[in-house]
Design a protein around this motif. Structure first.
Motif, PDB file in Angstrom:
ATOM      1  N   ALA A 188     -51.429  36.601 -34.426  1.00  0.00           N
ATOM      2  CA  ALA A 188     -52.884  36.687 -34.245  1.00  0.00           C
ATOM      3  C   ALA A 188     -53.540  37.162 -35.539  1.00  0.00           C
ATOM      4  O   ALA A 188     -52.864  37.681 -36.429  1.00  0.00           O
ATOM      5  CB  ALA A 188     -53.195  37.647 -33.111  1.00  0.00           C
ATOM      6  N   THR A 189     -54.818  36.991 -35.634  1.00  0.00           N
ATOM      7  CA  THR A 189     -55.559  37.491 -36.786  1.00  0.00           C
ATOM      8  C   THR A 189     -55.397  39.009 -36.864  1.00  0.00           C
ATOM      9  O   THR A 189     -55.521  39.693 -35.846  1.00  0.00           O
ATOM     10  CB  THR A 189     -57.047  37.116 -36.658  1.00  0.00           C
ATOM     11  OG1 THR A 189     -57.138  35.700 -36.667  1.00  0.00           O
ATOM     12  CG2 THR A 189     -57.877  37.692 -37.789  1.00  0.00           C
ATOM     13  N   GLY A 190     -55.090  39.496 -38.055  1.00  0.00           N
ATOM     14  CA  GLY A 190     -54.941  40.938 -38.241  1.00  0.00           C
ATOM     15  C   GLY A 190     -53.525  41.435 -38.006  1.00  0.00           C
ATOM     16  O   GLY A 190     -53.262  42.626 -38.056  1.00  0.00           O
ATOM     17  N   SER A 191     -52.578  40.520 -37.757  1.00  0.00           N
ATOM     18  CA  SER A 191     -51.220  40.964 -37.447  1.00  0.00           C
ATOM     19  C   SER A 191     -50.354  41.127 -38.698  1.00  0.00           C
ATOM     20  O   SER A 191     -49.257  41.651 -38.611  1.00  0.00           O
ATOM     21  CB  SER A 191     -50.558  39.977 -36.475  1.00  0.00           C
ATOM     22  OG  SER A 191     -50.501  38.687 -37.043  1.00  0.00           O
ATOM     23  N   GLY A 192     -50.847  40.666 -39.852  1.00  0.00           N
ATOM     24  CA  GLY A 192     -50.096  40.874 -41.093  1.00  0.00           C
ATOM     25  C   GLY A 192     -49.485  39.624 -41.702  1.00  0.00           C
ATOM     26  O   GLY A 192     -48.593  39.723 -42.557  1.00  0.00           O
ATOM     27  N   LYS A 193     -49.942  38.452 -41.329  1.00  0.00           N
ATOM     28  CA  LYS A 193     -49.386  37.205 -41.875  1.00  0.00           C
ATOM     29  C   LYS A 193     -49.657  37.081 -43.367  1.00  0.00           C
ATOM     30  O   LYS A 193     -48.752  36.857 -44.164  1.00  0.00           O
ATOM     31  CB  LYS A 193     -50.001  35.974 -41.162  1.00  0.00           C
ATOM     32  CG  LYS A 193     -49.755  35.922 -39.680  1.00  0.00           C
ATOM     33  CD  LYS A 193     -50.398  34.702 -39.057  1.00  0.00           C
ATOM     34  CE  LYS A 193     -51.927  34.702 -39.137  1.00  0.00           C
ATOM     35  NZ  LYS A 193     -52.559  35.798 -38.410  1.00  0.00           N
ATOM     36  N   THR A 194     -50.945  37.252 -43.725  1.00  0.00           N
ATOM     37  CA  THR A 194     -51.320  37.096 -45.127  1.00  0.00           C
ATOM     38  C   THR A 194     -50.660  38.173 -45.985  1.00  0.00           C
ATOM     39  O   THR A 194     -50.188  37.907 -47.089  1.00  0.00           O
ATOM     40  CB  THR A 194     -52.860  37.130 -45.262  1.00  0.00           C
ATOM     41  OG1 THR A 194     -53.396  36.135 -44.386  1.00  0.00           O
ATOM     42  CG2 THR A 194     -53.298  36.841 -46.676  1.00  0.00           C
ATOM     43  N   HIS A 195     -50.605  39.375 -45.441  1.00  0.00           N
ATOM     44  CA  HIS A 195     -49.944  40.482 -46.136  1.00  0.00           C
ATOM     45  C   HIS A 195     -48.488  40.117 -46.437  1.00  0.00           C
ATOM     46  O   HIS A 195     -47.966  40.423 -47.501  1.00  0.00           O
ATOM     47  CB  HIS A 195     -50.015  41.741 -45.268  1.00  0.00           C
ATOM     48  CG  HIS A 195     -49.474  42.975 -45.920  1.00  0.00           C
ATOM     49  ND1 HIS A 195     -50.272  43.876 -46.580  1.00  0.00           N
ATOM     50  CD2 HIS A 195     -48.202  43.437 -46.025  1.00  0.00           C
ATOM     51  CE1 HIS A 195     -49.519  44.856 -47.051  1.00  0.00           C
ATOM     52  NE2 HIS A 195     -48.251  44.620 -46.733  1.00  0.00           N
ATOM     53  N   ASP A 249     -48.960  30.356 -44.240  1.00  0.00           N
ATOM     54  CA  ASP A 249     -49.699  31.437 -43.596  1.00  0.00           C
ATOM     55  C   ASP A 249     -50.571  30.752 -42.542  1.00  0.00           C
ATOM     56  O   ASP A 249     -51.636  30.223 -42.856  1.00  0.00           O
ATOM     57  CB  ASP A 249     -50.537  32.142 -44.685  1.00  0.00           C
ATOM     58  CG  ASP A 249     -51.422  33.247 -44.149  1.00  0.00           C
ATOM     59  OD1 ASP A 249     -51.289  33.626 -42.977  1.00  0.00           O
ATOM     60  OD2 ASP A 249     -52.269  33.738 -44.936  1.00  0.00           O
TER      61      ASP A 249
END
Ligand code: ADP
Ligand code: MG
Length: 424
Positions: free
Chosen positions: A181-188, A322
């Motif tokens: 989900a958005t905010g779960s750390g994928k981009t990080h 991502d």
């Protein structure tokens, strides 16, 4: 020797049962009996496993995992001061009272290599728990790994991508997806803090793409290959080039593979050069704020490093993806029509991805790549190679539904690979 149940019944009625749970003698007896039972069962298990095969080894591994869990869990429960054990249910003033009772493992079960997969706590309140550890033995021995919140990107890289990098030398393709989900750390995970724009100063923060670059150049040198970098985004059903000011890209199918018409593929001479090229792309991607409504959370970003050996047709491709936020925007009644449409499109693409993975695992002749832009773009990722799925989850109650839905998605994908005993 066995006693028929009806033969025991009268005895039970003549002796009034005592419920003296606090008696230390009774407790010692109970512990002794339990120890004796365990000893006997261990013996039975040993006998049953005299000739150990692969299944036995898997069973042992599962048992060891469950014991490990139990040990950690018990330590935690022990540390919880003031817990009440075996407080009578009836003391609680509720119209419906529920209890769960686990029985000991029987000799017959132990003889059949059955093992205990239920972990309980005896605390009635507030930590009354029963865990059921469902063993899933995989035929292809594929593993899943869980990283906790203390694991840095360096560890994720070392455990997931790094072991797959040598496959590139064999002309195979390697890909890693971050789903969540958005905010779960994928981009990080893929690009580091702030999507690669932030200053990643520690090894734990450096994005996987950076680590991947460092290794790919090593492999390329050994192969005498050139490295080409490209970075694209799928947003609202359109494919755009992040290394070329979001220029639209057309997908053309040719001889069973897709050509990215108009895509800028930059020749990178070194790791540093590659990172410089990417700095432009990550800045283009993250110009919007990183709130949950930003474009970046609703787009799939695809980072590709292609190795080509000059004067030959030898190529191999590393792709890091991502994915767009997996939350179901469609279900949100307060969302605008446009946002809901977008949410529906994202769901569709993630389902298409799942369908393709499923088709690949069952070796179906028909892999529905064409059903979606995302799967068209990713077609090459799946051919002869390794595909790694990282499922990102946020830790709190605030996103429990999204987290559950992500875990279901991941489980499905795991089941595909188990069902066929193969996969790439
Ligand atoms: P997503 O791309 O899934 O929407 P982000 O990667 O943007 O999520 O992460 C959301 C926030 O959480 C960001 O501020 C990010 O820096 C932070 N974050 C995510 N994963 C970690 C991590 N492993 N360690 C520290 N901060 C993290
Ligand atoms: Mg993101």
């Amino acid at each position: 020797s066995r006693t028929a149940p009806h033969a025991r019944a009268p005895a039970a009625t003549t002796t009034a049962p005592t419920l003296d749970t606090n008696s230390p003698l009774k407790e010692i007896e109970r512990i002794k009996a339990a120890r004796e039972l365990r000893r006997k069962q261990a013996e039975l298990i040993r006998e049953a496993r005299a000739g150990k095969d692969e299944t036995d080894m898997m069973v042992e591994e599962y048992e060891a995992k469950i014991h490990q869990f139990r040990h950690a869990w018990m330590q935690w429960v022990e540390s919880w001061k003031g817990r009440r054990t075996a407080q009578a249910l009836a003391e609680w003033d509720a119209p419906i009272q529920v209890c769960v009772r686990k029985r000991p493992i029987s000799n017959k079960e132990a003889g059949k290599r059955g093992f205990d997969i239920i972990t309980t706590t005896t605390a009635v309140h507030p930590h009354a728990c029963a865990f059921l550890h469902e063993p899933k033995l995989s035929l292809d021995r594929s593993r899943s790994i869980v990283f906790d919140e203390y694991a840095g990107n360096d560890l994720i890289f070392q455990t997931t991508l790094q072991p797959a990098i040598p496959k590139l030398k064999e002309g195979k393709n390697v890909s890693l997806f971050c789903y969540g989900a958005t905010g779960s750390g994928k981009t990080h995970t893929v690009f580091g803090p702030e999507g690669g724009r932030g200053s990643a100063t520690t090894a734990a923060d450096i994005g996987l793409y950076h680590y991947a670059c460092s290794q790919v150049f090593g492999v390329a040198a050994e192969m005498g290959a050139d490295v080409f970098v490209s970075f694209l985004e799928i947003y609202s059903g359109k494919v755009v080039d992040l290394l070329n000011n979001r220029q639209p890209i057309n997908l053309l199918e040719q001889n069973g593979s897709f050509l990215f018409q108009g895509l800028r593929e930059s020749h990178a001479a070194s790791v540093q050069h590659c990172l410089q090229i990417m700095a432009v792309g990550t800045a283009t991607r993250t110009t919007q704020a990183t709130d949950s409504n930003s474009t970046s959370s609703r787009s799939h970003a695809i980072f590709r490093l292609e190795m080509r050996v000059p004067n030959t047709s030898a190529t191999s491709l590393l792709t890091l993806i991502d994915l767009a936020g997996s939350e179901r925007g469609v279900d949100n009644p307060s969302a605008s029509a446009a946002v809901r449409r977008e949410g529906a499109a994202i769901n569709k693409s993630l389902l298409a991805l799942k369908e393709c993975i499923r088709a690949l695992h069952v070796n179906s002749n028909y892999v529905p790549f064409r059903s979606n832009k995302l799967t068209c773009v990713l077609r090459d990722c799946f051919r002869a190679g390794t595909c790694i799925m990282v499922l990102n989850v946020a830790p709190t109650n605030l996103t429990v539904e999204q987290t559950m839905s992500c875990l279901h998605y991941a489980n499905r994908i795991k089941e595909y690979s188990h069902a066929t005993g193969g996969g790439n």
